[in-house]
Design a protein around this motif. Structure first.
Motif, PDB file in Angstrom:
ATOM      1  N   ARG A  55      38.388  36.622  35.245  1.00 33.83           N
ATOM      2  CA  ARG A  55      38.950  36.663  36.606  1.00 33.83           C
ATOM      3  C   ARG A  55      38.913  35.305  37.283  1.00 33.83           C
ATOM      4  NH1 ARG A  55      36.059  41.035  39.983  1.00 33.83           N
ATOM      5  NH2 ARG A  55      37.647  40.425  41.482  1.00 33.83           N
ATOM      6  N   THR A  57      36.099  33.880  38.595  1.00 31.86           N
ATOM      7  CA  THR A  57      35.223  33.938  39.769  1.00 31.86           C
ATOM      8  C   THR A  57      33.780  33.648  39.385  1.00 31.86           C
ATOM      9  OG1 THR A  57      34.839  36.314  39.503  1.00 31.86           O
ATOM     10  CG2 THR A  57      36.686  35.662  40.912  1.00 31.86           C
ATOM     11  N   THR A  59      29.774  34.248  41.077  1.00 27.95           N
ATOM     12  CA  THR A  59      28.952  34.815  42.148  1.00 27.95           C
ATOM     13  C   THR A  59      27.775  33.889  42.378  1.00 27.95           C
ATOM     14  OG1 THR A  59      29.593  37.024  41.425  1.00 27.95           O
ATOM     15  CG2 THR A  59      27.703  36.869  42.909  1.00 27.95           C
ATOM     16  N   SER A  76      30.862  36.425  45.804  1.00 36.24           N
ATOM     17  CA  SER A  76      31.683  35.986  44.687  1.00 36.24           C
ATOM     18  C   SER A  76      32.841  35.149  45.205  1.00 36.24           C
ATOM     19  CB  SER A  76      32.181  37.236  43.957  1.00 36.24           C
ATOM     20  OG  SER A  76      33.258  36.910  43.129  1.00 36.24           O
ATOM     21  N   PHE A  77      33.094  34.038  44.536  1.00 40.80           N
ATOM     22  CA  PHE A  77      34.184  33.139  44.920  1.00 40.80           C
ATOM     23  C   PHE A  77      35.143  32.940  43.757  1.00 40.80           C
ATOM     24  CE2 PHE A  77      30.454  31.450  47.224  1.00 40.80           C
ATOM     25  CZ  PHE A  77      30.926  31.444  48.520  1.00 40.80           C
ATOM     26  N   PRO A  78      36.440  32.855  44.033  1.00 38.14           N
ATOM     27  CA  PRO A  78      37.362  32.393  42.997  1.00 38.14           C
ATOM     28  C   PRO A  78      37.252  30.867  42.873  1.00 38.14           C
ATOM     29  CG  PRO A  78      38.569  32.933  44.996  1.00 38.14           C
ATOM     30  CD  PRO A  78      37.128  33.232  45.282  1.00 38.14           C
ATOM     31  N   LYS A  82      39.897  27.832  36.198  1.00 35.50           N
ATOM     32  CA  LYS A  82      38.936  28.596  35.386  1.00 35.50           C
ATOM     33  C   LYS A  82      38.089  27.701  34.488  1.00 35.50           C
ATOM     34  CE  LYS A  82      41.461  32.956  35.235  1.00 35.50           C
ATOM     35  NZ  LYS A  82      42.174  33.932  34.396  1.00 35.50           N
ATOM     36  N   ASP A 104      41.445  33.349  52.321  1.00 35.10           N
ATOM     37  CA  ASP A 104      40.700  33.355  51.069  1.00 35.10           C
ATOM     38  C   ASP A 104      39.808  32.124  50.942  1.00 35.10           C
ATOM     39  OD1 ASP A 104      41.956  35.717  49.874  1.00 35.10           O
ATOM     40  OD2 ASP A 104      43.761  34.468  49.805  1.00 35.10           O
ATOM     41  N   LEU A 106      37.987  29.470  48.327  1.00 36.51           N
ATOM     42  CA  LEU A 106      38.277  28.917  47.006  1.00 36.51           C
ATOM     43  C   LEU A 106      37.304  27.783  46.737  1.00 36.51           C
ATOM     44  CD1 LEU A 106      40.358  28.955  44.600  1.00 36.51           C
ATOM     45  CD2 LEU A 106      41.514  27.100  45.791  1.00 36.51           C
TER      46      LEU A 106
END
Ligand SMILES: [Cu+2]
Length: 111
Positions: A55, A57, A59, A76-78, A82, A104, A106
């Motif tokens: 995903r 993300t 935490t 939890s953060f995006p 990745k 959001d 980020l």
């Protein structure tokens, strides 16, 4: 009179070029202003709790982030990319940079 016109055209073209050169910096300036007025950024430190590479993300049990008016919590953060998760491990202590666009969060940087 016939000789005046070409000079006027050259002058007009010259002026046009001058404006053309100024435009990029002018539009860049407004592009910089738009994000800073709507996007807030902050930095925090914390402890990695969980990493979700699929995903994208992470935490983090983080301390207060004054720039974003956030108190200490686990959340939890995006992440922006990745690939940033590859080097992270649970219980690792990290410093991170966070942006918030009034919708959001980020993580833009994490070490
Ligand atoms: Cu938080």
């Amino acid at each position: 009179m016939k000789n005046v016109l070409p000079f006027a055209l050259i002058a007009a073209l010259g002026a046009g070029n001058a404006y053309a050169q100024q435009e990029p910096s002018g539009s860049n300036a407004s592009q910089v202003q738009t994000p800073t007025s709507s996007v807030k950024t902050g930095t925090g430190t914390g402890l990695i709790q969980r990493i979700d590479k699929e995903r994208g993300t992470v935490t983090i049990k983080h301390g207060p982030i004054p720039g974003l008016n956030m108190s200490a919590m686990t959340m939890s953060f995006p992440v922006k990319d990745k690939a940033m998760l590859a080097k992270l491990q649970p219980l690792q202590k990290v410093d991170f940079e966070l942006s918030y666009d009034s919708k959001d969060y980020l993580i833009t940087k994490i070490n």
